[in-house]
Design a protein around this motif. Sequence first.
Motif, PDB file in Angstrom:
ATOM      1  N   ARG A   1     -21.417   6.073  -1.495  1.00 22.18           N
ATOM      2  CA  ARG A   1     -20.196   6.332  -0.732  1.00 22.18           C
ATOM      3  C   ARG A   1     -19.041   5.704  -1.512  1.00 22.18           C
ATOM      4  NH1 ARG A   1     -17.649   4.123   4.548  1.00 22.18           N
ATOM      5  NH2 ARG A   1     -18.304   2.063   3.918  1.00 22.18           N
ATOM      6  N   LEU A   2     -17.931   6.421  -1.603  1.00 24.21           N
ATOM      7  CA  LEU A   2     -16.760   5.906  -2.333  1.00 24.21           C
ATOM      8  C   LEU A   2     -15.617   5.650  -1.359  1.00 24.21           C
ATOM      9  CD1 LEU A   2     -14.849   5.393  -4.785  1.00 24.21           C
ATOM     10  CD2 LEU A   2     -14.660   7.872  -5.027  1.00 24.21           C
ATOM     11  N   ARG A   3     -15.079   4.430  -1.379  1.00 28.97           N
ATOM     12  CA  ARG A   3     -13.904   4.098  -0.567  1.00 28.97           C
ATOM     13  C   ARG A   3     -12.725   3.933  -1.513  1.00 28.97           C
ATOM     14  NH1 ARG A   3     -15.692  -1.262   1.387  1.00 28.97           N
ATOM     15  NH2 ARG A   3     -14.011  -1.315   2.893  1.00 28.97           N
ATOM     16  N   LEU A   4     -11.583   4.449  -1.072  1.00 26.92           N
ATOM     17  CA  LEU A   4     -10.390   4.456  -1.927  1.00 26.92           C
ATOM     18  C   LEU A   4      -9.195   3.978  -1.119  1.00 26.92           C
ATOM     19  CD1 LEU A   4      -9.086   5.707  -4.660  1.00 26.92           C
ATOM     20  CD2 LEU A   4      -8.599   7.690  -3.216  1.00 26.92           C
ATOM     21  N   SER A   5      -8.326   3.213  -1.755  1.00 29.06           N
ATOM     22  CA  SER A   5      -7.098   2.821  -1.079  1.00 29.06           C
ATOM     23  C   SER A   5      -6.031   2.468  -2.108  1.00 29.06           C
ATOM     24  CB  SER A   5      -7.368   1.620  -0.153  1.00 29.06           C
ATOM     25  OG  SER A   5      -6.245   1.386   0.662  1.00 29.06           O
ATOM     26  N   SER A   6      -4.873   2.048  -1.616  1.00 26.21           N
ATOM     27  CA  SER A   6      -3.831   1.570  -2.524  1.00 26.21           C
ATOM     28  C   SER A   6      -3.265   0.271  -1.968  1.00 26.21           C
ATOM     29  CB  SER A   6      -2.711   2.599  -2.663  1.00 26.21           C
ATOM     30  OG  SER A   6      -1.644   2.032  -3.423  1.00 26.21           O
ATOM     31  N   LEU A   7      -3.056  -0.681  -2.859  1.00 28.84           N
ATOM     32  CA  LEU A   7      -2.486  -1.969  -2.445  1.00 28.84           C
ATOM     33  C   LEU A   7      -1.003  -2.067  -2.792  1.00 28.84           C
ATOM     34  CD1 LEU A   7      -5.334  -4.456  -3.497  1.00 28.84           C
ATOM     35  CD2 LEU A   7      -4.834  -3.602  -1.215  1.00 28.84           C
ATOM     36  N   GLY A   8      -0.407  -0.946  -3.221  1.00 28.22           N
ATOM     37  CA  GLY A   8       1.018  -0.941  -3.523  1.00 28.22           C
ATOM     38  C   GLY A   8       1.376  -1.815  -4.715  1.00 28.22           C
ATOM     39  N   THR A   9       2.633  -2.172  -4.793  1.00 26.70           N
ATOM     40  CA  THR A   9       3.077  -3.044  -5.890  1.00 26.70           C
ATOM     41  C   THR A   9       3.234  -4.457  -5.351  1.00 26.70           C
ATOM     42  OG1 THR A   9       5.217  -2.166  -5.321  1.00 26.70           O
ATOM     43  CG2 THR A   9       4.302  -1.431  -7.394  1.00 26.70           C
ATOM     44  N   THR A  10       3.451  -5.398  -6.231  1.00 27.64           N
ATOM     45  CA  THR A  10       3.583  -6.799  -5.807  1.00 27.64           C
ATOM     46  C   THR A  10       4.683  -6.928  -4.757  1.00 27.64           C
ATOM     47  OG1 THR A  10       3.133  -7.205  -8.127  1.00 27.64           O
ATOM     48  CG2 THR A  10       3.617  -9.133  -6.782  1.00 27.64           C
ATOM     49  N   GLU A  11       5.797  -6.196  -4.957  1.00 28.75           N
ATOM     50  CA  GLU A  11       6.939  -6.329  -4.043  1.00 28.75           C
ATOM     51  C   GLU A  11       6.614  -5.759  -2.659  1.00 28.75           C
ATOM     52  OE1 GLU A  11       7.468  -4.451  -7.166  1.00 28.75           O
ATOM     53  OE2 GLU A  11       7.490  -6.489  -7.984  1.00 28.75           O
ATOM     54  N   THR A  12       6.096  -4.520  -2.630  1.00 32.57           N
ATOM     55  CA  THR A  12       5.796  -3.928  -1.317  1.00 32.57           C
ATOM     56  C   THR A  12       4.724  -4.750  -0.612  1.00 32.57           C
ATOM     57  OG1 THR A  12       4.299  -2.380  -2.400  1.00 32.57           O
ATOM     58  CG2 THR A  12       6.455  -1.527  -1.794  1.00 32.57           C
ATOM     59  N   ARG A  13       3.804  -5.295  -1.412  1.00 34.82           N
ATOM     60  CA  ARG A  13       2.715  -6.068  -0.797  1.00 34.82           C
ATOM     61  C   ARG A  13       3.239  -7.369  -0.193  1.00 34.82           C
ATOM     62  NH1 ARG A  13      -1.098  -5.481  -4.479  1.00 34.82           N
ATOM     63  NH2 ARG A  13      -1.279  -7.595  -5.264  1.00 34.82           N
ATOM     64  N   ALA A  14       4.275  -7.950  -0.827  1.00 38.40           N
ATOM     65  CA  ALA A  14       4.843  -9.205  -0.302  1.00 38.40           C
ATOM     66  C   ALA A  14       5.418  -8.963   1.096  1.00 38.40           C
ATOM     67  CB  ALA A  14       5.913  -9.731  -1.250  1.00 38.40           C
ATOM     68  N   THR A  15       6.141  -7.853   1.256  1.00 37.65           N
ATOM     69  CA  THR A  15       6.709  -7.513   2.570  1.00 37.65           C
ATOM     70  C   THR A  15       5.588  -7.263   3.571  1.00 37.65           C
ATOM     71  OG1 THR A  15       8.362  -6.346   1.276  1.00 37.65           O
ATOM     72  CG2 THR A  15       8.436  -6.024   3.661  1.00 37.65           C
ATOM     73  N   TYR A  16       4.603  -6.493   3.122  1.00 37.34           N
ATOM     74  CA  TYR A  16       3.469  -6.167   4.000  1.00 37.34           C
ATOM     75  C   TYR A  16       2.712  -7.442   4.415  1.00 37.34           C
ATOM     76  CZ  TYR A  16      -1.327  -5.055   5.180  1.00 37.34           C
ATOM     77  OH  TYR A  16      -2.553  -5.021   5.791  1.00 37.34           O
ATOM     78  N   ARG A  17       2.507  -8.349   3.447  1.00 37.43           N
ATOM     79  CA  ARG A  17       1.785  -9.596   3.733  1.00 37.43           C
ATOM     80  C   ARG A  17       2.433 -10.358   4.874  1.00 37.43           C
ATOM     81  NH1 ARG A  17       0.622 -11.404  -1.766  1.00 37.43           N
ATOM     82  NH2 ARG A  17      -1.605 -11.133  -2.042  1.00 37.43           N
ATOM     83  N   GLU A  18       3.789 -10.379   4.839  1.00 43.00           N
ATOM     84  CA  GLU A  18       4.524 -11.099   5.887  1.00 43.00           C
ATOM     85  C   GLU A  18       4.258 -10.446   7.249  1.00 43.00           C
ATOM     86  OE1 GLU A  18       5.826 -14.026   7.268  1.00 43.00           O
ATOM     87  OE2 GLU A  18       5.525 -14.115   5.083  1.00 43.00           O
ATOM     88  N   GLU A  19       4.258  -9.117   7.258  1.00 40.62           N
ATOM     89  CA  GLU A  19       3.971  -8.389   8.507  1.00 40.62           C
ATOM     90  C   GLU A  19       2.551  -8.711   9.001  1.00 40.62           C
ATOM     91  OE1 GLU A  19       4.215  -4.142   8.032  1.00 40.62           O
ATOM     92  OE2 GLU A  19       3.776  -3.751  10.141  1.00 40.62           O
ATOM     93  N   LEU A  20       1.611  -8.747   8.060  1.00 42.14           N
ATOM     94  CA  LEU A  20       0.219  -9.035   8.421  1.00 42.14           C
ATOM     95  C   LEU A  20       0.071 -10.471   8.934  1.00 42.14           C
ATOM     96  CD1 LEU A  20      -2.734  -8.086   8.501  1.00 42.14           C
ATOM     97  CD2 LEU A  20      -2.953  -8.771   6.103  1.00 42.14           C
TER      98      LEU A  20
END
Length: 419
Positions: free
Chosen positions: A162-181
């Motif tokens: 089984r193959l799972r795929l995703s995207s973690l975005g770029t460092t910048e978008t991830r920083a914003t997302y991390r704060e939300e999380l």
Amino acid sequence: MAERFQAPRGTFDVLPTSSHARAQVHDAAAEIFARAGYGRVETPIFESTELFSRGVGDATDIVRKEMFTFTDQGDRSLTLRPEGTAPIARAYVEHGMHKLAQPVKLWYSGSYFRHERPQAGRFHQFNQIGAESIGSDSPLVDAELIVLLDGFLRELGVPGVRLRLSSLGTTETRATYREELRKHLRAHESELSHDVRERIDENPLRAFDADDEGTKGVMESAPMMVDRLDRDDAEHLAEVRTLLDQAGVTYELDGTLVRGLDYYTRTVFEFESSSLGAQSALGGGGRYDGLVAALGGPATPGCGWAAGIERILLALDELGPAPSIDVFVTAPDGRRDRAFAIVRELRGAGLRAELDQAGRSIKGQMKQADRVGAGRVVILDDEGGAAVRDMKSGEQRELDLARVVEAVSTNGGEADGRS
Ligand code: HAM
């Protein structure tokens, strides 16, 4: 009696009974990489500790608690490599590979070391086959790598993939997302496991990997990075998906997929097998567009994967058995040196040939020939004569020793059991 030693906990010996299956896995990879233009790279077993703390990330489990680190006589801190991507990015920078035609496509196979709790499919020393393509941010690279790993597992016949795929975005978008999380996790702090609570600030994404019911419940309503991608990242993911669809590779888009290494940007993926137990990951990887720069090189994108050889072997029912011997040469005591010379001649002609080296009687030698699966036996007698016997049909005829290679090669047609 002197005390006996055992291989250290979490390690294992590879005996001839299993080395053939390993060689088949290795050969399949070598063939696939050769066809796709990947060159083999080898880096040292140990590197400076700093390479992994900076490359893999101080907040990861690997760097925090799984590395075999030691201080050498020169007071340098060294670490047995827990993974291959940071060392290869180091080699890329050290050898100025950015001056070569890009991307630089490399593959590797070797031993890696992680101090994890040993269990089925999880060892302190294990082996990976991996690929890195450094120097292009094209989605063609991500797709090529995924297609290669898919093809490799398919060719070996690994079941239940089984193959799972995703995207973690770029460092910048991830920083914003991390704060939300983080906000989401703090709002549900009392339901989280101790471990996850401790790491809300440092590594909130790891909460997706937790297996306690409390955290799992909280993560069901957590925001996901794959829904927060900026336009470029979303486009990149869409292109990778289109290429995979065109290649007929089926996957599941899974926003809960986080990987245990901090260098990832954009694409991440993992192949699992349902025939493995708790340690179900066969291999995984993703894009790491900031790693080369983090290690002191020019800003350079990269992407790659690594697969665990032991996991692949565990998931496979069985690979082909080791090829058996073509010819066994039996001889009475007075003619053992003649048998030795004949075996050398047969081997020189490309045949798999053996003789007795344990002082067996002629009857014992015949039994040994049978045990090693010899297709034919050359029987030397006391009078200087010889015969060749086909072990399958039992047919036996006289043999002119001056033409032993020819006689053995033609007798019974093609040599049996050769791969
Ligand atoms: P990883 O997911 O940490 O990725 O490891 C890749 C594979 O190595 C796993 O899927 C698993 O099959 C095997 N593996 C990991 N730890 C163990 C263990 N303790 N015992 C047995 N097998 C194990 C990486 O290592 C990244 N460097 C992959 C990568 C390459 N990403 C980009 N390029």
